[in-house]
Design a protein around this motif. Structure first.
Motif, short mmCIF file in Angstrom:
data_model
loop_
_atom_site.label_atom_id
_atom_site.label_comp_id
_atom_site.label_asym_id
_atom_site.label_seq_id
_atom_site.Cartn_x
_atom_site.Cartn_y
_atom_site.Cartn_z
N MET A 125 0.82 -1.21 0.00
CA MET A 125 0.00 0.00 0.00
C MET A 125 0.86 1.27 0.00
O MET A 125 0.57 2.24 -0.67
CB MET A 125 -0.91 0.00 1.22
CG MET A 125 -1.98 -1.10 1.21
SD MET A 125 -3.14 -0.89 -0.15
CE MET A 125 -3.96 0.59 0.37
N ALA A 126 1.93 1.20 0.80
CA ALA A 126 2.81 2.37 0.86
C ALA A 126 3.47 2.62 -0.49
O ALA A 126 3.64 3.77 -0.92
CB ALA A 126 3.88 2.17 1.94
N ALA A 127 3.83 1.52 -1.19
CA ALA A 127 4.47 1.66 -2.50
C ALA A 127 3.49 2.25 -3.52
O ALA A 127 3.86 3.09 -4.34
CB ALA A 127 4.99 0.31 -2.98
N ILE A 128 2.23 1.81 -3.46
CA ILE A 128 1.22 2.33 -4.37
C ILE A 128 0.98 3.81 -4.12
O ILE A 128 0.88 4.62 -5.05
CB ILE A 128 -0.09 1.54 -4.22
CG1 ILE A 128 0.12 0.08 -4.65
CG2 ILE A 128 -1.20 2.17 -5.05
CD1 ILE A 128 -1.09 -0.81 -4.45
N ALA A 129 0.88 4.17 -2.83
CA ALA A 129 0.68 5.58 -2.48
C ALA A 129 1.84 6.43 -2.96
O ALA A 129 1.67 7.55 -3.44
CB ALA A 129 0.49 5.72 -0.97
N SER A 130 3.06 5.87 -2.81
CA SER A 130 4.25 6.61 -3.27
C SER A 130 4.23 6.79 -4.77
O SER A 130 4.59 7.86 -5.29
CB SER A 130 5.51 5.86 -2.82
OG SER A 130 6.67 6.53 -3.29
N ASP A 131 3.83 5.73 -5.51
CA ASP A 131 3.75 5.83 -6.97
C ASP A 131 2.72 6.85 -7.40
O ASP A 131 2.95 7.63 -8.34
CB ASP A 131 3.41 4.46 -7.57
CG ASP A 131 4.56 3.46 -7.40
OD1 ASP A 131 5.71 3.93 -7.17
OD2 ASP A 131 4.31 2.25 -7.48
N ASN A 132 1.56 6.86 -6.73
CA ASN A 132 0.51 7.84 -7.07
C ASN A 132 0.98 9.27 -6.80
O ASN A 132 0.70 10.18 -7.59
CB ASN A 132 -0.76 7.55 -6.26
CG ASN A 132 -1.43 6.26 -6.70
OD1 ASN A 132 -1.26 5.83 -7.85
ND2 ASN A 132 -2.19 5.65 -5.81
N HIS A 133 1.70 9.43 -5.69
CA HIS A 133 2.22 10.77 -5.38
C HIS A 133 3.23 11.22 -6.43
O HIS A 133 3.22 12.38 -6.88
CB HIS A 133 2.87 10.75 -4.00
CG HIS A 133 3.52 12.06 -3.63
ND1 HIS A 133 2.78 13.18 -3.30
CD2 HIS A 133 4.84 12.43 -3.57
CE1 HIS A 133 3.61 14.18 -3.04
NE2 HIS A 133 4.86 13.75 -3.19
N GLY A 134 4.09 10.29 -6.85
CA GLY A 134 5.06 10.63 -7.88
C GLY A 134 4.41 10.95 -9.21
O GLY A 134 4.83 11.88 -9.91
N LEU A 135 3.35 10.22 -9.56
CA LEU A 135 2.64 10.48 -10.80
C LEU A 135 1.95 11.84 -10.77
O LEU A 135 1.99 12.59 -11.76
CB LEU A 135 1.60 9.38 -11.04
CG LEU A 135 0.78 9.47 -12.34
CD1 LEU A 135 1.71 9.42 -13.55
CD2 LEU A 135 -0.26 8.36 -12.41
N ARG A 136 1.32 12.16 -9.64
CA ARG A 136 0.67 13.47 -9.50
C ARG A 136 1.70 14.60 -9.60
O ARG A 136 1.43 15.65 -10.19
CB ARG A 136 -0.09 13.55 -8.18
CG ARG A 136 -1.37 12.72 -8.15
CD ARG A 136 -2.26 13.15 -6.99
NE ARG A 136 -1.59 12.97 -5.71
CZ ARG A 136 -1.66 11.87 -4.97
NH1 ARG A 136 -2.38 10.84 -5.40
NH2 ARG A 136 -1.03 11.80 -3.81
N LEU A 137 2.87 14.37 -9.01
CA LEU A 137 3.91 15.39 -9.06
C LEU A 137 4.39 15.60 -10.49
O LEU A 137 4.59 16.75 -10.93
CB LEU A 137 5.09 14.97 -8.16
CG LEU A 137 6.19 16.02 -7.95
CD1 LEU A 137 5.62 17.25 -7.26
CD2 LEU A 137 7.33 15.42 -7.12
#
Length: 292
Positions: free
Chosen positions: A1-13
């Protein structure tokens, strides 16, 4: 879950930076077109406007338009006049408008709210409605200077500066900012025996960096782009600003390459002023830890 959240944050950035980059490109296109056009002869300039070549340094590129622009009009004089008038007006406006706003917010005196309402009401009055009465007034006002006593302010720097020192928008910006400052700062300063001038200079203004930068940029743009008022009150070439000087290039047949060269040159002070104020604005925000 943490990895998915990190990926989503990176994509939004990444998406945010892509959008901001596209917006920056849209805003910078006119500047690129202006600079590239200033390097081309008129026929090529007009021909390239229908293609991407308008934004590229291709074809017969030279600095001939800049040489011709400086030969046609005293560009350096116009830029000096605009920078001088604008700089002096901005400094005086920041001083007097901030003092007025300080009195409106922190000092209690009779008629304060009524006068503030009148000042804010001036924002809806178009300048064209007062241009002629103001012209009649400044043409009869006395002045005592280095050359002695004289009547009338026409064809001077002061006629381009003094009528624009105080304005409702700048006062309004300072009033809104001062209202958000913690009242405890003012009360503590008064308890310690500080005068109103000391509170203004040592307590309030050091915290007003953001509003100072904002008001300075807005005032600079208004003054640097002045056209109607200088056109009315200044007939001598010695005192004309850059916007009035632009008319030199529309006499007879417009020289579009020279016009673009002239616009490029007079844009340099605006960009320099903005970059300086931008740094000051960011530094003031970073150093201010007070929240309303």
């Amino acid at each position: 879950m943490a990895a998915i959240a990190s990926d989503n944050h990176g994509l939004r950035l990444i998406m945010r930076y892509v959008v901001l980059t596209l917006i920056a490109i849209i805003f910078i296109f006119p500047l690129v077109f202006m600079v590239m056009s200033s390097l081309k002869p008129d026929l090529q300039l007009l021909r390239d406007t229908s293609s991407i070549r308008a934004f590229l340094p291709v074809g017969d590129v030279s600095f001939d338009n800049y040489t011709a622009a400086f030969n046609r009009a005293p560009v350096a004089t116009f830029i000096f006049n605009s920078v001088l008038v604008t700089g002096v007006t901005v400094l005086l406006s920041l001083l007097f408008c901030s003092l007025a706003a300080f009195s409106f917010v922190f000092m209690n005196w009779k008629g304060r709210d009524v006068l503030l309402s009148i000042v804010l009401a001036t924002l809806i009055v178009p300048f064209e409605t007062i241009a002629i009465p103001l012209l009649l007034l400044v043409s009869k006002l006395p002045w005592i200077g280095f050359e002695g006593f004289e009547i009338g302010w026409l064809n001077t720097y002061r006629v381009q500066v003094i009528p624009w020192i105080a304005d409702g928008l700048t006062i309004f910006l300072f009033v809104q900012f001062f209202k958000d400052l913690p009242s405890d700062l003012i009360e503590a300063s008064r308890v310690e025996g500080a005068s109103w001038w000391q509170i203004y200079r040592r307590v309030v203004m050091p915290l007003a960096g953001p509003v100072i930068a904002t008001a300075a940029i807005l005032k600079f743009l208004v003054m640097y782009n002045q056209y109607l008022w200088p056109l009315i009150v200044v007939q001598q070439e010695t005192y004309r600003p850059v916007m009035v000087g632009l008319g030199y290039y529309f006499q007879l047949n417009p020289a579009w390459g020279e016009i673009m060269a002239y616009l490029t040159v007079i844009t340099v002070p605006v960009l320099a002023f903005y970059l300086v104020l931008q740094r000051a604005f960011i530094a003031s925000i970073a150093s201010t830890g007070v929240k309303g």
